[in-house]
Design a protein around this motif. Structure first.
Motif, PDB file in Angstrom:
ATOM      1  N   ILE A  79       0.834  -1.217   0.000  1.00 41.17           N
ATOM      2  CA  ILE A  79       0.000   0.000   0.000  1.00 41.17           C
ATOM      3  C   ILE A  79       0.858   1.252   0.000  1.00 41.17           C
ATOM      4  O   ILE A  79       0.584   2.207  -0.716  1.00 41.17           O
ATOM      5  CB  ILE A  79      -0.938   0.030   1.234  1.00 41.17           C
ATOM      6  N   LYS A  80       1.933   1.219   0.794  1.00 41.88           N
ATOM      7  CA  LYS A  80       2.781   2.417   0.895  1.00 41.88           C
ATOM      8  C   LYS A  80       3.456   2.754  -0.436  1.00 41.88           C
ATOM      9  O   LYS A  80       3.862   3.884  -0.643  1.00 41.88           O
ATOM     10  CB  LYS A  80       3.852   2.210   1.977  1.00 41.88           C
ATOM     11  N   ARG A  81       3.602   1.738  -1.315  1.00 39.52           N
ATOM     12  CA  ARG A  81       4.223   2.042  -2.612  1.00 39.52           C
ATOM     13  C   ARG A  81       3.222   2.595  -3.636  1.00 39.52           C
ATOM     14  O   ARG A  81       3.618   3.198  -4.631  1.00 39.52           O
ATOM     15  CB  ARG A  81       4.916   0.797  -3.175  1.00 39.52           C
ATOM     16  N   LEU A  82       1.946   2.382  -3.415  1.00 40.38           N
ATOM     17  CA  LEU A  82       0.947   2.794  -4.410  1.00 40.38           C
ATOM     18  C   LEU A  82       0.971   4.289  -4.745  1.00 40.38           C
ATOM     19  O   LEU A  82       0.931   4.645  -5.924  1.00 40.38           O
ATOM     20  CB  LEU A  82      -0.463   2.381  -3.959  1.00 40.38           C
ATOM     21  N   PRO A  83       1.031   5.173  -3.742  1.00 40.91           N
ATOM     22  CA  PRO A  83       1.041   6.590  -4.102  1.00 40.91           C
ATOM     23  C   PRO A  83       2.224   6.956  -4.996  1.00 40.91           C
ATOM     24  O   PRO A  83       2.108   7.797  -5.882  1.00 40.91           O
ATOM     25  CB  PRO A  83       1.157   7.303  -2.743  1.00 40.91           C
ATOM     26  N   ARG A  84       3.342   6.281  -4.771  1.00 40.05           N
ATOM     27  CA  ARG A  84       4.510   6.572  -5.587  1.00 40.05           C
ATOM     28  C   ARG A  84       4.317   6.076  -7.018  1.00 40.05           C
ATOM     29  O   ARG A  84       4.698   6.753  -7.971  1.00 40.05           O
ATOM     30  CB  ARG A  84       5.754   5.954  -4.936  1.00 40.05           C
ATOM     31  N   TYR A  85       3.748   4.905  -7.194  1.00 42.93           N
ATOM     32  CA  TYR A  85       3.400   4.438  -8.542  1.00 42.93           C
ATOM     33  C   TYR A  85       2.494   5.462  -9.222  1.00 42.93           C
ATOM     34  O   TYR A  85       2.691   5.834 -10.371  1.00 42.93           O
ATOM     35  CB  TYR A  85       2.648   3.092  -8.483  1.00 42.93           C
ATOM     36  N   TYR A  86       1.498   5.888  -8.469  1.00 38.15           N
ATOM     37  CA  TYR A  86       0.505   6.824  -8.998  1.00 38.15           C
ATOM     38  C   TYR A  86       1.187   8.103  -9.479  1.00 38.15           C
ATOM     39  O   TYR A  86       0.934   8.588 -10.578  1.00 38.15           O
ATOM     40  CB  TYR A  86      -0.515   7.111  -7.891  1.00 38.15           C
ATOM     41  N   ARG A  87       2.056   8.594  -8.648  1.00 41.69           N
ATOM     42  CA  ARG A  87       2.777   9.817  -8.983  1.00 41.69           C
ATOM     43  C   ARG A  87       3.634   9.631 -10.232  1.00 41.69           C
ATOM     44  O   ARG A  87       3.574  10.438 -11.173  1.00 41.69           O
ATOM     45  CB  ARG A  87       3.650  10.208  -7.784  1.00 41.69           C
TER      46      ARG A  87
END
Lengths: 212, 212
Positions: free
Chosen positions: A11-19
């Motif tokens: 989950i913590k990596r998802l925002p970075r993928y999104y960005r």
DNA sequence: TAGATTGTTAATCGATTAACAATC
DNA sequence: TAGATTGTTAATCGATTAACAATC
């Protein structure tokens, strides 16, 4: 949404993928392979494929991933359009900045009020959002279906206020205080921002020259 | 200090140990066992003993740990008395708050200047610390042995400034921007604070009711 | 001394990486 | 079709937990 459990490391990596996918879109790219994305993000291709496959098969063999559609899929998973009704408590220096700095609508939240115990602030606006009296918090939360609270108040204030907020229907906390919400309320969602801890971690690294 | 490598999972827990031990000291407690500390912190006793033994045997069999001495030991490990010469770049809303909010001396840093590209701010003070012209950053860092920079500036500005800072002797970054410093400079210490990412993680949790 | 609790080794669990068959 | 790249299973690595001998 009783979806299957996904570990918080993912989950913590998802925002970075999104960005990152957002950047690629801006650059006009259409497709990308896990290998290339991995290279750009400093991850392994395996990890990216494993991460994404927690939520479904978004790629296509022999082709890779369509950037725009993956961007939107991850946005959906994160819930960027949720518009959760949100209040911020504590209009001090930090609270003021957090109110101004963040684009809540783009991150799934709808910041509708700011509360402070200092009565003299009541009626003022921050970024178009009214400051209200702390006395009205509980009623306000119940009346407006507030789901999330941002705590920019000290430990003691947070400890005192949290039970009231939970009783009024708040189920998520963005917590800038050191009060450990989940200890008393294990069932609410909490995301802590501990600036002091982060800074001390840096101190350790510099001191010990963690140079990898 | 070329001490043996300790995993970042352990390091990230140190500030919290330090904080808790501080509370216990304030409460006038003298000793504590790993079992009791674990209970209070919501960790396992095993983990606490493992964590501490990365740095030495601070306890005593049959007795537990002396709170005050463990507090100071962890402070030493973290380097809270290091006083690393530090600058903050970007005196906007966020930068201003970060300058005011943090007790740098207690965390191992000595904040000696704030820089902003807006010339009109030069000469103003924040919390007794002067704002200077961004043009002077490199000379200032070299002249004053600046070791750490706090970046409260946007991506592009961070990308442009970082090489200059590194060339001027900066070895640690508290990074509030989305620019990935370690990609170009793998050898400097970086602690990222990504407020947006943290908030989006909360959104996921609330949406999926991670209620455990 | 006996009881308590550490320091440390061994066992388990979870997360990351590697490999490869499926398939576009 | 042949080449590329996914989805997914198996292997590895690391972190947490359990167990216990050492010792205060």
């Amino acid at each position: 949404m009783g979806s299957k459990y996904v570990s918080s490391s993912v989950i913590k990596r998802l925002p970075r993928y999104y960005r990152f996918l957002g950047y690629l879109m801006e650059d006009g790219m259409v497709r990308i392979s896990s290998r290339e994305l991995a290279e750009r993000m400093g991850l392994s291709a395996s990890q990216i494929r494993q991460d994404l496959n927690n939520f479904g098969g978004f790629g296509q063999q022999g082709y890779g991933y369509n950037i725009e559609s993956l961007y939107h899929e991850i946005g959906k998973i994160l819930g960027v359009d949720s518009g959760f009704k949100t209040i911020l408590v504590g209009a001090g220096n930090l609270g003021h900045t957090i109110a101004l700095q963040i684009e809540y609508e783009k991150r799934g939240f709808d910041l509708i009020a700011i509360f402070d115990k200092k009565e003299s602030l009541s009626g003022q606006m921050i970024n178009g959002i009214p400051i209200r009296s702390a006395n009205d918090i509980e009623d306000f939360c119940k009346d407006n279906g507030v789901k999330v609270a941002i705590l920019c108040i000290p430990y003691e204030a947070a400890k005192e206020l949290t039970p009231k907020l939970v009783a009024s229907g708040v189920v998520g906390f963005w917590n800038f205080s050191h009060y450990n919400i989940n200890e008393e309320f294990p069932r609410v969602s909490v995301e802590n921002v501990h600036l002091n801890d982060s800074l001390m971690t840096l101190c350790y690294q510099v001191l010990h020259e963690t140079t990898l």
